[in-house]
Motif scaffolding. Structure first.
Motif, PDB file in Angstrom:
ATOM      1  N   UNK A   5       0.828  -1.208   0.000  1.00 31.06           N
ATOM      2  CA  UNK A   5       0.000   0.000   0.000  1.00 31.06           C
ATOM      3  C   UNK A   5       0.863   1.260   0.000  1.00 31.06           C
ATOM      4  N   UNK A   6       1.977   1.206   0.712  1.00 28.84           N
ATOM      5  CA  UNK A   6       2.884   2.350   0.735  1.00 28.84           C
ATOM      6  C   UNK A   6       3.460   2.636  -0.645  1.00 28.84           C
ATOM      7  N   UNK A   7       3.768   1.592  -1.393  1.00 24.59           N
ATOM      8  CA  UNK A   7       4.319   1.790  -2.735  1.00 24.59           C
ATOM      9  C   UNK A   7       3.286   2.476  -3.632  1.00 24.59           C
ATOM     10  N   UNK A   8       2.018   2.091  -3.487  1.00 23.16           N
ATOM     11  CA  UNK A   8       0.954   2.777  -4.242  1.00 23.16           C
ATOM     12  C   UNK A   8       0.958   4.265  -3.890  1.00 23.16           C
ATOM     13  N   UNK A   9       1.027   4.558  -2.584  1.00 20.63           N
ATOM     14  CA  UNK A   9       1.073   5.946  -2.152  1.00 20.63           C
ATOM     15  C   UNK A   9       2.330   6.663  -2.615  1.00 20.63           C
ATOM     16  N   UNK A  10       3.445   5.947  -2.639  1.00 21.60           N
ATOM     17  CA  UNK A  10       4.708   6.549  -3.083  1.00 21.60           C
ATOM     18  C   UNK A  10       4.634   7.001  -4.538  1.00 21.60           C
ATOM     19  N   UNK A  11       4.031   6.165  -5.381  1.00 17.62           N
ATOM     20  CA  UNK A  11       3.906   6.512  -6.805  1.00 17.62           C
ATOM     21  C   UNK A  11       3.084   7.791  -6.964  1.00 17.62           C
ATOM     22  N   UNK A  12       1.994   7.890  -6.217  1.00 16.08           N
ATOM     23  CA  UNK A  12       1.151   9.092  -6.275  1.00 16.08           C
ATOM     24  C   UNK A  12       1.932  10.308  -5.791  1.00 16.08           C
ATOM     25  N   UNK A  13       2.640  10.145  -4.661  1.00 13.76           N
ATOM     26  CA  UNK A  13       3.385  11.263  -4.076  1.00 13.76           C
ATOM     27  C   UNK A  13       4.474  11.768  -5.017  1.00 13.76           C
ATOM     28  N   UNK A  14       5.183  10.860  -5.664  1.00 20.05           N
ATOM     29  CA  UNK A  14       6.230  11.265  -6.603  1.00 20.05           C
ATOM     30  C   UNK A  14       5.618  11.996  -7.795  1.00 20.05           C
ATOM     31  N   UNK A  15       4.481  11.497  -8.246  1.00 18.24           N
ATOM     32  CA  UNK A  15       3.800  12.162  -9.370  1.00 18.24           C
ATOM     33  C   UNK A  15       3.429  13.606  -9.014  1.00 18.24           C
ATOM     34  N   UNK A  16       3.012  13.834  -7.768  1.00 21.55           N
ATOM     35  CA  UNK A  16       2.551  15.149  -7.351  1.00 21.55           C
ATOM     36  C   UNK A  16       3.687  16.091  -6.954  1.00 21.55           C
ATOM     37  N   UNK A  17       4.713  15.536  -6.276  1.00 22.49           N
ATOM     38  CA  UNK A  17       5.705  16.401  -5.624  1.00 22.49           C
ATOM     39  C   UNK A  17       7.137  16.151  -6.088  1.00 22.49           C
ATOM     40  N   UNK A  18       7.318  15.517  -7.239  1.00 18.90           N
ATOM     41  CA  UNK A  18       8.659  15.136  -7.682  1.00 18.90           C
ATOM     42  C   UNK A  18       9.607  16.325  -7.809  1.00 18.90           C
ATOM     43  N   UNK A  19       9.083  17.506  -8.126  1.00 18.95           N
ATOM     44  CA  UNK A  19       9.946  18.667  -8.332  1.00 18.95           C
ATOM     45  C   UNK A  19      10.462  19.262  -7.022  1.00 18.95           C
ATOM     46  N   UNK A  20       9.855  18.858  -5.894  1.00 18.48           N
ATOM     47  CA  UNK A  20      10.282  19.422  -4.618  1.00 18.48           C
ATOM     48  C   UNK A  20      11.426  18.676  -3.959  1.00 18.48           C
ATOM     49  N   UNK A  21      11.876  17.576  -4.557  1.00 24.86           N
ATOM     50  CA  UNK A  21      12.891  16.732  -3.922  1.00 24.86           C
ATOM     51  C   UNK A  21      14.247  17.433  -3.861  1.00 24.86           C
ATOM     52  N   UNK A  22      14.960  17.205  -2.769  1.00 27.85           N
ATOM     53  CA  UNK A  22      16.327  17.689  -2.597  1.00 27.85           C
ATOM     54  C   UNK A  22      17.257  16.525  -2.938  1.00 27.85           C
ATOM     55  N   UNK A  23      17.720  16.478  -4.199  1.00 29.40           N
ATOM     56  CA  UNK A  23      18.511  15.330  -4.645  1.00 29.40           C
ATOM     57  C   UNK A  23      19.900  15.289  -4.022  1.00 29.40           C
ATOM     58  N   UNK A  24      20.440  16.429  -3.664  1.00 32.64           N
ATOM     59  CA  UNK A  24      21.735  16.431  -2.979  1.00 32.64           C
ATOM     60  C   UNK A  24      21.610  15.707  -1.642  1.00 32.64           C
ATOM     61  N   UNK A  25      20.530  15.957  -0.944  1.00 32.69           N
ATOM     62  CA  UNK A  25      20.293  15.285   0.332  1.00 32.69           C
ATOM     63  C   UNK A  25      20.058  13.791   0.134  1.00 32.69           C
ATOM     64  N   UNK A  26      19.309  13.438  -0.897  1.00 32.07           N
ATOM     65  CA  UNK A  26      19.030  12.027  -1.168  1.00 32.07           C
ATOM     66  C   UNK A  26      20.300  11.257  -1.529  1.00 32.07           C
ATOM     67  N   UNK A  27      21.167  11.869  -2.317  1.00 36.24           N
ATOM     68  CA  UNK A  27      22.415  11.191  -2.703  1.00 36.24           C
ATOM     69  C   UNK A  27      23.294  10.913  -1.489  1.00 36.24           C
ATOM     70  N   UNK A  28      23.233  11.778  -0.491  1.00 34.05           N
ATOM     71  CA  UNK A  28      24.005  11.553   0.729  1.00 34.05           C
ATOM     72  C   UNK A  28      23.359  10.494   1.612  1.00 34.05           C
ATOM     73  N   UNK A  29      22.043  10.391   1.558  1.00 40.00           N
ATOM     74  CA  UNK A  29      21.300   9.565   2.496  1.00 40.00           C
ATOM     75  C   UNK A  29      21.138   8.117   2.042  1.00 40.00           C
ATOM     76  N   UNK A  30      20.850   7.917   0.756  1.00 38.84           N
ATOM     77  CA  UNK A  30      20.458   6.593   0.265  1.00 38.84           C
ATOM     78  C   UNK A  30      21.525   5.498   0.436  1.00 38.84           C
ATOM     79  N   UNK A  31      22.826   5.772   0.236  1.00 40.58           N
ATOM     80  CA  UNK A  31      23.795   4.681   0.387  1.00 40.58           C
ATOM     81  C   UNK A  31      23.810   4.038   1.778  1.00 40.58           C
ATOM     82  N   UNK A  32      23.407   4.785   2.788  1.00 44.93           N
ATOM     83  CA  UNK A  32      23.413   4.240   4.152  1.00 44.93           C
ATOM     84  C   UNK A  32      22.189   3.391   4.452  1.00 44.93           C
ATOM     85  N   UNK A  33      21.223   3.366   3.540  1.00 45.20           N
ATOM     86  CA  UNK A  33      19.969   2.662   3.803  1.00 45.20           C
ATOM     87  C   UNK A  33      20.119   1.150   3.665  1.00 45.20           C
ATOM     88  N   UNK A  34      20.889   0.675   2.664  1.00 42.96           N
ATOM     89  CA  UNK A  34      20.994  -0.760   2.389  1.00 42.96           C
ATOM     90  C   UNK A  34      21.473  -1.570   3.589  1.00 42.96           C
TER      91      UNK A  34
END
Length: 249
Positions: free
Chosen positions: A48-77
Protein backbone atom coordinates in the motif's frame (compact mmCIF):
# COMPACT_ATOMS: atom_id res chain seq x y z
CA UNK A 1 -15.94 -5.88 11.42
CA UNK A 2 -13.76 -3.78 13.73
CA UNK A 3 -10.67 -5.23 12.09
CA UNK A 4 -11.79 -4.19 8.60
CA UNK A 5 -12.67 -0.72 9.88
CA UNK A 6 -9.21 -0.24 11.38
CA UNK A 7 -7.51 -1.60 8.24
CA UNK A 8 -9.62 0.72 6.09
CA UNK A 9 -8.78 3.78 8.18
CA UNK A 10 -5.12 2.73 8.17
CA UNK A 11 -5.13 2.53 4.37
CA UNK A 12 -6.74 5.98 4.24
CA UNK A 13 -3.96 7.35 6.47
CA UNK A 14 -1.34 5.78 4.17
CA UNK A 15 -2.65 7.96 1.35
CA UNK A 16 -2.78 11.04 3.57
CA UNK A 17 0.76 10.41 4.80
CA UNK A 18 2.17 10.04 1.32
CA UNK A 19 0.78 13.34 0.07
CA UNK A 20 1.01 15.50 3.19
CA UNK A 21 2.13 14.71 6.76
CA UNK A 22 4.69 11.93 6.38
CA UNK A 23 5.06 11.29 10.10
CA UNK A 24 1.53 9.91 10.34
CA UNK A 25 2.62 6.87 8.31
CA UNK A 26 3.55 5.32 11.66
CA UNK A 27 -0.16 5.10 12.51
CA UNK A 28 -1.06 2.54 9.78
CA UNK A 29 1.88 0.43 10.93
CA UNK A 30 0.28 0.19 14.36
CA UNK A 31 -3.19 -0.35 12.87
CA UNK A 32 -2.17 -3.27 10.64
CA UNK A 33 0.00 -4.84 13.34
CA UNK A 34 -2.97 -4.82 15.71
CA UNK A 35 -5.14 -7.06 13.53
CA UNK A 36 -2.54 -9.01 11.55
CA UNK A 37 0.59 -10.89 12.65
CA UNK A 38 3.38 -8.32 12.83
CA UNK A 39 5.54 -9.92 10.14
CA UNK A 40 2.68 -10.39 7.68
CA UNK A 41 1.42 -6.88 8.36
CA UNK A 42 4.71 -5.42 7.14
CA UNK A 43 4.17 -6.88 3.66
CA UNK A 44 0.58 -5.69 3.42
CA UNK A 45 1.53 -2.17 4.47
CA UNK A 46 4.55 -2.19 2.13
CA UNK A 47 2.44 -2.76 -0.98
CA UNK A 48 0.00 0.00 0.00
CA UNK A 49 2.88 2.35 0.74
CA UNK A 50 4.32 1.79 -2.73
CA UNK A 51 0.95 2.78 -4.24
CA UNK A 52 1.07 5.95 -2.15
CA UNK A 53 4.71 6.55 -3.08
CA UNK A 54 3.91 6.51 -6.80
CA UNK A 55 1.15 9.09 -6.28
CA UNK A 56 3.38 11.26 -4.08
CA UNK A 57 6.23 11.26 -6.60
CA UNK A 58 3.80 12.16 -9.37
CA UNK A 59 2.55 15.15 -7.35
CA UNK A 60 5.70 16.40 -5.62
CA UNK A 61 8.66 15.14 -7.68
CA UNK A 62 9.95 18.67 -8.33
CA UNK A 63 10.28 19.42 -4.62
CA UNK A 64 12.89 16.73 -3.92
CA UNK A 65 16.33 17.69 -2.60
CA UNK A 66 18.51 15.33 -4.65
CA UNK A 67 21.74 16.43 -2.98
CA UNK A 68 20.29 15.29 0.33
CA UNK A 69 19.03 12.03 -1.17
CA UNK A 70 22.41 11.19 -2.70
CA UNK A 71 24.00 11.55 0.73
CA UNK A 72 21.30 9.56 2.50
CA UNK A 73 20.46 6.59 0.26
CA UNK A 74 23.79 4.68 0.39
CA UNK A 75 23.41 4.24 4.15
CA UNK A 76 19.97 2.66 3.80
CA UNK A 77 20.99 -0.76 2.39
CA UNK A 78 22.92 -1.93 5.49
CA UNK A 79 19.89 -1.04 7.58
CA UNK A 80 17.58 -3.03 5.29
CA UNK A 81 19.86 -6.08 5.53
CA UNK A 82 19.95 -5.83 9.33
CA UNK A 83 16.18 -5.53 9.42
CA UNK A 84 15.72 -8.62 7.24
CA UNK A 85 18.03 -10.59 9.52
CA UNK A 86 16.05 -9.47 12.56
CA UNK A 87 12.72 -10.58 11.04
CA UNK A 88 14.21 -14.04 10.64
CA UNK A 89 15.21 -14.46 14.28
CA UNK A 90 12.70 -12.66 16.53
CA UNK A 91 9.04 -13.13 17.40
CA UNK A 92 6.27 -10.61 16.78
CA UNK A 93 6.32 -9.12 20.28
CA UNK A 94 10.06 -8.45 20.24
CA UNK A 95 9.86 -6.86 16.82
CA UNK A 96 7.03 -4.60 17.99
CA UNK A 97 9.12 -3.44 20.95
CA UNK A 98 12.13 -2.73 18.72
CA UNK A 99 10.08 -0.56 16.37
CA UNK A 100 8.45 1.36 19.20
CA UNK A 101 11.88 1.97 20.70
CA UNK A 102 13.22 3.31 17.39
CA UNK A 103 10.30 5.72 17.06
CA UNK A 104 10.74 6.99 20.62
CA UNK A 105 14.48 7.43 20.08
CA UNK A 106 13.83 9.48 16.96
CA UNK A 107 11.34 11.65 18.84
CA UNK A 108 13.86 12.21 21.63
CA UNK A 109 16.40 13.49 19.12
CA UNK A 110 13.79 15.78 17.59
CA UNK A 111 12.84 17.28 20.96
CA UNK A 112 16.51 17.82 21.83
CA UNK A 113 17.09 19.61 18.55
CA UNK A 114 14.09 21.82 19.22
CA UNK A 115 15.38 22.77 22.67
CA UNK A 116 18.97 23.46 21.52
CA UNK A 117 18.77 24.30 17.79
CA UNK A 118 21.90 26.44 17.69
CA UNK A 119 24.19 23.96 19.39
CA UNK A 120 22.72 20.88 17.77
CA UNK A 121 22.43 22.12 14.22
CA UNK A 122 25.06 24.72 13.29
CA UNK A 123 24.43 24.29 9.57
CA UNK A 124 20.68 23.63 9.20
CA UNK A 125 20.61 22.97 5.47
CA UNK A 126 23.34 20.32 5.50
CA UNK A 127 23.22 17.81 8.38
CA UNK A 128 26.56 16.36 9.46
CA UNK A 129 27.71 13.27 7.54
CA UNK A 130 27.56 11.15 10.72
CA UNK A 131 23.94 12.22 11.25
CA UNK A 132 23.15 11.38 7.63
CA UNK A 133 24.70 7.90 7.87
CA UNK A 134 22.93 7.26 11.17
CA UNK A 135 19.58 8.41 9.81
CA UNK A 136 19.96 6.37 6.62
CA UNK A 137 20.85 3.18 8.47
CA UNK A 138 18.09 3.68 11.03
CA UNK A 139 15.56 4.38 8.26
CA UNK A 140 16.63 1.24 6.36
CA UNK A 141 16.36 -0.89 9.49
CA UNK A 142 13.00 0.42 10.69
CA UNK A 143 11.42 0.44 7.25
CA UNK A 144 12.43 -3.19 6.64
CA UNK A 145 11.25 -4.40 10.01
CA UNK A 146 7.84 -2.72 10.05
CA UNK A 147 7.62 0.16 7.55
CA UNK A 148 8.20 2.58 10.41
CA UNK A 149 10.90 4.83 8.97
CA UNK A 150 8.54 7.79 8.69
CA UNK A 151 9.50 9.24 12.09
CA UNK A 152 13.22 8.73 11.38
CA UNK A 153 12.98 10.64 8.12
CA UNK A 154 10.73 13.24 9.73
CA UNK A 155 13.36 13.91 12.40
CA UNK A 156 16.14 14.11 9.81
CA UNK A 157 14.26 16.46 7.46
CA UNK A 158 12.87 18.64 10.24
CA UNK A 159 16.35 18.90 11.74
CA UNK A 160 17.56 20.12 8.34
CA UNK A 161 14.86 22.83 8.53
CA UNK A 162 13.39 21.98 5.12
CA UNK A 163 10.09 23.64 4.26
CA UNK A 164 6.98 21.48 3.94
CA UNK A 165 7.07 21.17 0.12
CA UNK A 166 10.74 20.11 0.06
CA UNK A 167 9.94 17.78 2.96
CA UNK A 168 7.17 16.03 1.02
CA UNK A 169 9.11 15.91 -2.27
CA UNK A 170 12.26 14.46 -0.71
CA UNK A 171 10.19 12.01 1.34
CA UNK A 172 8.30 10.89 -1.76
CA UNK A 173 11.38 9.93 -3.78
CA UNK A 174 13.19 8.46 -0.77
CA UNK A 175 10.42 6.06 0.14
CA UNK A 176 9.56 5.08 -3.43
CA UNK A 177 13.16 4.02 -4.05
CA UNK A 178 13.55 2.36 -0.66
CA UNK A 179 10.19 0.56 -0.60
CA UNK A 180 10.64 -0.88 -4.09
CA UNK A 181 14.10 -2.12 -3.07
CA UNK A 182 12.53 -3.92 -0.09
CA UNK A 183 10.18 -6.06 -2.19
CA UNK A 184 12.78 -8.78 -3.02
CA UNK A 185 13.75 -9.03 0.67
CA UNK A 186 10.11 -9.38 1.77
CA UNK A 187 9.41 -11.93 -0.98
CA UNK A 188 12.47 -13.91 0.05
CA UNK A 189 11.13 -14.04 3.62
CA UNK A 190 7.80 -15.43 2.37
CA UNK A 191 5.77 -12.39 3.40
CA UNK A 192 3.58 -12.20 0.26
CA UNK A 193 1.00 -15.01 0.55
CA UNK A 194 -2.10 -14.78 -1.67
CA UNK A 195 -4.18 -13.43 1.24
CA UNK A 196 -1.86 -10.43 1.57
CA UNK A 197 -2.07 -9.63 -2.13
CA UNK A 198 -5.87 -9.87 -2.04
CA UNK A 199 -6.06 -7.55 0.98
CA UNK A 200 -3.86 -5.03 -0.80
CA UNK A 201 -6.04 -4.99 -3.91
CA UNK A 202 -9.15 -4.36 -1.80
CA UNK A 203 -7.55 -1.42 0.03
CA UNK A 204 -5.84 0.34 -2.92
CA UNK A 205 -8.89 2.53 -3.70
CA UNK A 206 -8.92 3.68 -0.07
CA UNK A 207 -5.27 4.76 -0.39
CA UNK A 208 -6.20 6.81 -3.47
CA UNK A 209 -8.94 8.61 -1.51
CA UNK A 210 -6.45 9.30 1.29
CA UNK A 211 -3.99 10.75 -1.21
CA UNK A 212 -6.68 13.13 -2.48
CA UNK A 213 -7.42 14.25 1.09
CA UNK A 214 -3.74 14.58 1.95
CA UNK A 215 -3.01 16.94 -0.91
CA UNK A 216 -5.64 19.33 0.40
CA UNK A 217 -4.40 18.98 3.97
CA UNK A 218 -0.91 20.04 2.90
CA UNK A 219 -2.26 23.25 1.40
CA UNK A 220 -4.28 24.04 4.52
CA UNK A 221 -1.67 23.69 7.28
CA UNK A 222 1.21 26.05 8.02
CA UNK A 223 4.79 24.96 8.75
CA UNK A 224 4.46 25.03 12.55
CA UNK A 225 1.28 22.92 12.58
CA UNK A 226 2.82 20.59 9.98
CA UNK A 227 5.78 19.86 12.27
CA UNK A 228 3.53 19.49 15.35
CA UNK A 229 1.28 16.96 13.63
CA UNK A 230 4.29 14.99 12.39
CA UNK A 231 5.78 14.64 15.88
CA UNK A 232 2.42 13.95 17.54
CA UNK A 233 1.51 11.20 15.08
CA UNK A 234 4.84 9.46 15.65
CA UNK A 235 4.32 9.60 19.42
CA UNK A 236 0.81 8.13 19.15
CA UNK A 237 2.09 5.30 16.94
CA UNK A 238 4.88 4.45 19.39
CA UNK A 239 2.37 4.37 22.26
CA UNK A 240 0.07 2.07 20.26
CA UNK A 241 2.90 -0.34 19.49
CA UNK A 242 4.02 -0.43 23.13
CA UNK A 243 0.43 -1.11 24.22
CA UNK A 244 0.14 -3.96 21.75
CA UNK A 245 3.40 -5.47 22.98
CA UNK A 246 2.23 -5.20 26.61
CA UNK A 247 -1.08 -6.91 25.82
CA UNK A 248 0.65 -9.80 24.03
CA UNK A 249 3.35 -10.20 26.69
Amino acid sequence: MLGWLVLGVSALVVGIAKTSIGGVAALPVAGFATFLPAKESTAAVLLLLIVGDVIAVRLYRRGADWAMLRRLLPAVLPGIVLGALLINVVDDRTMTLVIAGCILAALSVQLWLRLRPAAALPNPGHPHLAATIGAGTAAGFTTMVANAAGPVMAVYLLAARVDKLRFVGTNAWFFLLVNVSKVPFSAGLGLFPPATLQLTLVLVPVVLVGAWIGRRVLRAVDQRLFELLTVTAALVAAAALLTRAALTG
